[in-house]
Design a protein around this motif. Structure first.
Motif, PDB file in Angstrom:
ATOM      1  N   LEU A 203       1.090  -0.970  -0.110  1.00 35.96           N
ATOM      2  CA  LEU A 203       0.143   0.143  -0.122  1.00 35.96           C
ATOM      3  C   LEU A 203       1.006   1.147   0.021  1.00 35.96           C
ATOM      4  O   LEU A 203       1.931   1.017   0.355  1.00 35.96           O
ATOM      5  N   ASP A 204       0.437   2.446  -0.672  1.00 37.70           N
ATOM      6  CA  ASP A 204       1.258   3.663  -0.510  1.00 37.70           C
ATOM      7  C   ASP A 204       1.491   4.130   0.753  1.00 37.70           C
ATOM      8  O   ASP A 204       2.652   4.407   1.113  1.00 37.70           O
ATOM      9  N   GLY A 205       0.558   4.341   1.758  1.00 40.50           N
ATOM     10  CA  GLY A 205       0.895   5.178   3.039  1.00 40.50           C
ATOM     11  C   GLY A 205       0.019   4.942   4.033  1.00 40.50           C
ATOM     12  O   GLY A 205      -1.026   4.293   3.777  1.00 40.50           O
ATOM     13  N   GLY A 206       0.212   5.581   5.319  1.00 42.62           N
ATOM     14  CA  GLY A 206      -0.478   5.418   6.325  1.00 42.62           C
ATOM     15  C   GLY A 206      -1.026   6.823   6.885  1.00 42.62           C
ATOM     16  O   GLY A 206      -1.467   7.685   6.119  1.00 42.62           O
ATOM     17  N   LEU A 207      -1.277   6.757   8.238  1.00 42.19           N
ATOM     18  CA  LEU A 207      -1.898   7.957   8.873  1.00 42.19           C
ATOM     19  C   LEU A 207      -1.156   9.247   8.728  1.00 42.19           C
ATOM     20  O   LEU A 207       0.082   9.167   8.686  1.00 42.19           O
ATOM     21  N   GLU A 208      -1.833  10.487   8.844  1.00 42.68           N
ATOM     22  CA  GLU A 208      -1.143  11.702   8.881  1.00 42.68           C
ATOM     23  C   GLU A 208      -0.399  11.591  10.210  1.00 42.68           C
ATOM     24  O   GLU A 208      -0.836  11.425  11.449  1.00 42.68           O
ATOM     25  N   ASN A 209       0.813  12.329  10.152  1.00 42.31           N
ATOM     26  CA  ASN A 209       1.793  12.529  11.281  1.00 42.31           C
ATOM     27  C   ASN A 209       1.868  11.380  12.052  1.00 42.31           C
ATOM     28  O   ASN A 209       2.099  11.458  13.378  1.00 42.31           O
ATOM     29  N   ASP A 210       2.229  10.040  11.381  1.00 38.97           N
ATOM     30  CA  ASP A 210       2.561   8.965  12.081  1.00 38.97           C
ATOM     31  C   ASP A 210       4.083   8.833  12.045  1.00 38.97           C
ATOM     32  O   ASP A 210       4.579   8.932  10.977  1.00 38.97           O
ATOM     33  N   HIS A 211       4.815   9.129  13.061  1.00 41.66           N
ATOM     34  CA  HIS A 211       6.374   9.186  13.071  1.00 41.66           C
ATOM     35  C   HIS A 211       6.909   8.008  12.671  1.00 41.66           C
ATOM     36  O   HIS A 211       8.291   7.868  12.446  1.00 41.66           O
ATOM     37  N   THR A 212       6.047   6.718  12.433  1.00 43.67           N
ATOM     38  CA  THR A 212       6.797   5.596  12.117  1.00 43.67           C
ATOM     39  C   THR A 212       6.865   5.602  10.303  1.00 43.67           C
ATOM     40  O   THR A 212       7.252   4.589   9.534  1.00 43.67           O
ATOM     41  N   ASP A 213       6.324   6.618   9.877  1.00 47.77           N
ATOM     42  CA  ASP A 213       6.233   6.953   8.258  1.00 47.77           C
ATOM     43  C   ASP A 213       5.163   5.884   7.761  1.00 47.77           C
ATOM     44  O   ASP A 213       5.048   5.768   6.333  1.00 47.77           O
ATOM     45  N   GLY A 214       4.155   5.551   8.282  1.00 47.06           N
ATOM     46  CA  GLY A 214       3.038   4.943   7.957  1.00 47.06           C
ATOM     47  C   GLY A 214       3.089   3.386   7.891  1.00 47.06           C
ATOM     48  O   GLY A 214       2.970   2.808   7.190  1.00 47.06           O
ATOM     49  N   HIS A 215       3.497   3.004   9.359  1.00 46.38           N
ATOM     50  CA  HIS A 215       3.266   1.510   9.532  1.00 46.38           C
ATOM     51  C   HIS A 215       2.005   0.961   8.939  1.00 46.38           C
ATOM     52  O   HIS A 215       0.829   1.419   9.410  1.00 46.38           O
ATOM     53  N   ILE A 216       2.164  -0.537   8.661  1.00 51.20           N
ATOM     54  CA  ILE A 216       0.957  -1.179   8.152  1.00 51.20           C
ATOM     55  C   ILE A 216       0.028  -1.593   9.373  1.00 51.20           C
ATOM     56  O   ILE A 216      -1.289  -1.508   9.378  1.00 51.20           O
ATOM     57  N   ASP A 217       0.522  -1.572  10.534  1.00 52.07           N
ATOM     58  CA  ASP A 217      -0.094  -2.076  11.683  1.00 52.07           C
ATOM     59  C   ASP A 217      -0.894  -1.132  12.267  1.00 52.07           C
ATOM     60  O   ASP A 217      -1.698  -1.330  13.301  1.00 52.07           O
ATOM     61  N   THR A 218      -0.889   0.184  11.765  1.00 58.92           N
ATOM     62  CA  THR A 218      -1.701   1.047  12.134  1.00 58.92           C
ATOM     63  C   THR A 218      -2.999   1.245  11.547  1.00 58.92           C
ATOM     64  O   THR A 218      -3.875   2.005  11.776  1.00 58.92           O
ATOM     65  N   ILE A 219      -2.756   0.681  10.327  1.00 52.58           N
ATOM     66  CA  ILE A 219      -4.197   0.992   9.447  1.00 52.58           C
ATOM     67  C   ILE A 219      -4.708  -0.409   8.953  1.00 52.58           C
ATOM     68  O   ILE A 219      -5.941  -0.412   8.586  1.00 52.58           O
ATOM     69  N   THR A 220      -3.915  -1.401   8.514  1.00 58.50           N
ATOM     70  CA  THR A 220      -4.429  -2.621   7.880  1.00 58.50           C
ATOM     71  C   THR A 220      -3.949  -3.420   8.333  1.00 58.50           C
ATOM     72  O   THR A 220      -2.843  -4.107   8.589  1.00 58.50           O
ATOM     73  N   ARG A 221      -4.840  -4.749   8.904  1.00 54.65           N
ATOM     74  CA  ARG A 221      -4.399  -5.748   9.226  1.00 54.65           C
ATOM     75  C   ARG A 221      -5.027  -7.169   8.872  1.00 54.65           C
ATOM     76  O   ARG A 221      -6.118  -7.237   8.657  1.00 54.65           O
ATOM     77  N   PHE A 222      -4.322  -8.175   8.982  1.00 53.71           N
ATOM     78  CA  PHE A 222      -4.769  -9.368   8.724  1.00 53.71           C
ATOM     79  C   PHE A 222      -5.654 -10.018   9.844  1.00 53.71           C
ATOM     80  O   PHE A 222      -4.972 -10.031  11.048  1.00 53.71           O
ATOM     81  N   VAL A 223      -6.801 -10.518   9.865  1.00 52.98           N
ATOM     82  CA  VAL A 223      -7.234 -11.471  11.198  1.00 52.98           C
ATOM     83  C   VAL A 223      -7.463 -12.906  10.789  1.00 52.98           C
ATOM     84  O   VAL A 223      -7.723 -13.548  11.852  1.00 52.98           O
ATOM     85  N   ASP A 224      -7.189 -13.266   9.730  1.00 57.03           N
ATOM     86  CA  ASP A 224      -7.215 -14.716   9.026  1.00 57.03           C
ATOM     87  C   ASP A 224      -6.485 -14.753   7.931  1.00 57.03           C
ATOM     88  O   ASP A 224      -6.017 -13.639   7.268  1.00 57.03           O
ATOM     89  N   GLU A 225      -6.355 -15.969   7.307  1.00 56.43           N
ATOM     90  CA  GLU A 225      -5.785 -16.196   6.139  1.00 56.43           C
ATOM     91  C   GLU A 225      -6.176 -15.256   4.911  1.00 56.43           C
ATOM     92  O   GLU A 225      -5.733 -14.855   3.805  1.00 56.43           O
ATOM     93  N   ARG A 226      -7.611 -15.072   4.942  1.00 56.24           N
ATOM     94  CA  ARG A 226      -8.211 -14.570   3.948  1.00 56.24           C
ATOM     95  C   ARG A 226      -9.123 -13.263   4.214  1.00 56.24           C
ATOM     96  O   ARG A 226      -9.774 -12.635   3.223  1.00 56.24           O
ATOM     97  N   THR A 227      -8.847 -12.726   5.405  1.00 55.96           N
ATOM     98  CA  THR A 227      -9.671 -11.509   5.771  1.00 55.96           C
ATOM     99  C   THR A 227      -8.612 -10.429   6.171  1.00 55.96           C
ATOM    100  O   THR A 227      -7.938 -10.573   6.970  1.00 55.96           O
ATOM    101  N   ILE A 228      -8.895  -9.278   5.417  1.00 55.42           N
ATOM    102  CA  ILE A 228      -7.951  -8.085   5.966  1.00 55.42           C
ATOM    103  C   ILE A 228      -9.072  -7.094   6.360  1.00 55.42           C
ATOM    104  O   ILE A 228     -10.090  -6.666   5.814  1.00 55.42           O
TER     105      ILE A 228
END
Length: 352
Positions: A203-228
Motif C-alpha cells: 500500500l502507498d501510505g498510512g496515517l497523517e503525522n505517524d512518526h513511523t512513516d506509515g506502519h501497516i499495523d496502524t491501518i491494515t491488518r490480517f485477521v485470518d488467512e483470507r480476511t483483511i
C-alpha cells in the motif's frame, strides 16, 4: 549461542517462517514506559493504561516485561502485583518493542528461533542504541541460535497471514533513512528469505503525522488467512480520507498466490481529531493485539469506540474482544500492537 550471518543458510532455507499473530503464543514481550519526556509529560497516565494492558494480557498468557532501572521495576511490580509477569532489567530507550524487538520464526517441526534486525528509531527520530540490543537480550534469555541481519526492519511495518502473504507500505519501507537503495523487489526477496513471505503486497501510505512513516499495523491488518481489516476515514475533509480510500480500493483488487481476492472489512478511524505536543495524533483501532483467546483493542473515549468493537467482534468468534483505554498511550504516537511482541508457542531451537 549461535549467530547466523546473511551468508549462512537463510531461515527459509532451514524451514523457518514468521507465524501469523493468531497462532498460539508461548508469551508476550513488552517494555515498561519510563521516560516522561518521551511521553510529553503524560507518563503517569500512560503507566496506568499500560498496566491495565499488561494485566489483561497476563490473564491469558505469560508476559515478559523489560524494565530499564530500579524505579521502573518498582513501579511495574507495584501496579502488576499478582499478574503472570517475568521481569528483565536491561537498558531501554523507549517502549515500542514491536519495532525494536525480535521477529520470531518457527519451522514445520514447531521449533522457534528469531531474526535480529537493526533498529534505528524510524529513521533516527529518537535515541535507539539501547533498544537496538533488545533482540540479543531476548535471544540470550531463551538460549536461541538466531539470525543477525544488517537491514533495518520494524515489526509494525509488516503483516503476515500465515499462508505466505505479507502486507507493507511504501511510505515506510522505501524511506532513505532505513535501507537506502533497497527496492520493492529487494524487499520482496529479503522478506521471502527471512520470514517466508512468498507474496509481498504494497500500500502507498498510512496515517497523517505517524512518526513511523506509515506502519501497516496502524491501518491494515490480517485477521485470518483470507480476511483483511482496513481503516477508513468518513470525513472527506480529513487528510486521511484520500489515503485510506486509495488503500481500500487497492486492497479490493489484491490477490493471494492462487489469484483469489481477499475478504476486505472496513474499520472506522476515530471520529474526533486528537492533538498532541507535536501536532495531530494518529489514533486507530487497527492497532489491536491478538493473543491466546483474546484481542485487545485500543479505545480513545471516541464516538466510534463501540462501532469499532462491533466490527471486530464477529471476526474473532473464538476470542474475547476487549476494549481498553489508550488515550494516554496515543500521546506517544502508538498503541497496543506497537507495545507488544508475540513469542510463538513451540520448542526453542537448539541450532544444527
Amino acid at each position: 549461542m549461535q549467530h547466523f550471518s546473511p551468508e549462512s543458510p537463510t531461515p527459509r532455507e532451514r524451514g523457518f517462517v514468521m507465524p501469523p499473530e493468531w497462532a498460539e503464543h508461548a508469551a508476550t514481550w513488552m517494555s515498561w514506559p519510563a521516560d516522561d519526556d518521551l511521553w510529553f509529560g503524560h507518563l503517569a497516565g500512560v503507566r496506568g493504561d499500560y498496566a491495565e494492558l499488561v494485566r489483561t494480557i497476563a490473564r491469558f498468557e505469560p508476559v515478559h516485561l523489560l524494565v530499564r532501572d530500579e524505579e521502573s521495576e518498582a513501579d511495574a511490580r507495584g501496579r502488576l502485583m499478582g499478574a503472570d509477569v517475568t521481569y528483565h532489567r536491561i537498558p531501554l530507550d523507549d517502549s515500542w518493542i514491536r519495532d525494536s524487538g525480535p521477529i520470531f520464526v518457527r519451522d514445520g517441526r514447531g521449533r522457534v528461533s528469531l531474526v535480529n534486525w537493526r533498529f534505528n528509531a524510524w529513521g533516527g527520530k529518537f535515541e535507539w542504541e539501547n533498544d537496538d540490543r533488545i533482540p540479543e537480550h531476548v535471544a540470550a534469555h531463551l538460549g536461541l541460535p538466531h539470525w543477525d541481519r544488517p537491514e533495518v526492519l520494524e515489526g509494525g511495518g509488516i503483516e503476515v497471514n500465515g499462508a505466505g502473504v505479507g502486507l507493507t507500505t511504501r511510505s515506510c519501507l522505501l524511506t532513505d533513512t532505513r535501507n537506502p537503495g533497497l527496492t520493492e523487489a529487494d524487499y520482496a526477496a529479503l522478506l521471502r528469505d527471512t520470514l517466508g513471505i512468498e507474496r509481498l503486497l504494497w500500500l502507498d501510505g498510512g496515517l497523517e503525522n505517524d512518526h513511523t512513516d506509515g506502519h501497516i499495523d496502524t491501518i491494515t491488518r490480517f485477521v485470518d488467512e483470507r480476511t483483511i481489516v482496513t481503516s477508513v476515514a468518513e470525513d472527506e475533509t480529513d487528510p486521511n480520507f484520500a489515503v485510506m480510500a486509495k488503500n481500500l480500493a487497492e486492497l479490493r483488487e489484491m490477490t493471494d498466490p492462487n489469484g483469489e481476492r481477499f475478504r476486505i472489512v472496513e474499520l472506522p478511524l476515530p471520529a474526533t481529531r486528537l492533538e498532541g505536543a507535536e501536532g495531530r495524533l494518529p489514533p486507530t483501532y487497527a492497532n489491536f493485539y491478538i493473543g491466546n483467546g483474546f484481542v485487545v483493542v485500543p479505545l480513545y473515549g471516541d464516538p466510534n469506540d463501540e462501532r469499532a468493537l462491533e466490527v471486530l467482534r464477529p471476526l474473532f468468534l473464538d476470542r474475547e474482544v476487549i476494549g481498553l483505554q489508550s488515550r494516554a498511550i496515543i500521546e506517544g504516537g502508538g498503541s497496543f500492537h506497537c507495545l507488544t511482541q508475540q513469542q510463538p508457542a513451540g520448542t526453542l531451537w537448539q541450532g544444527e
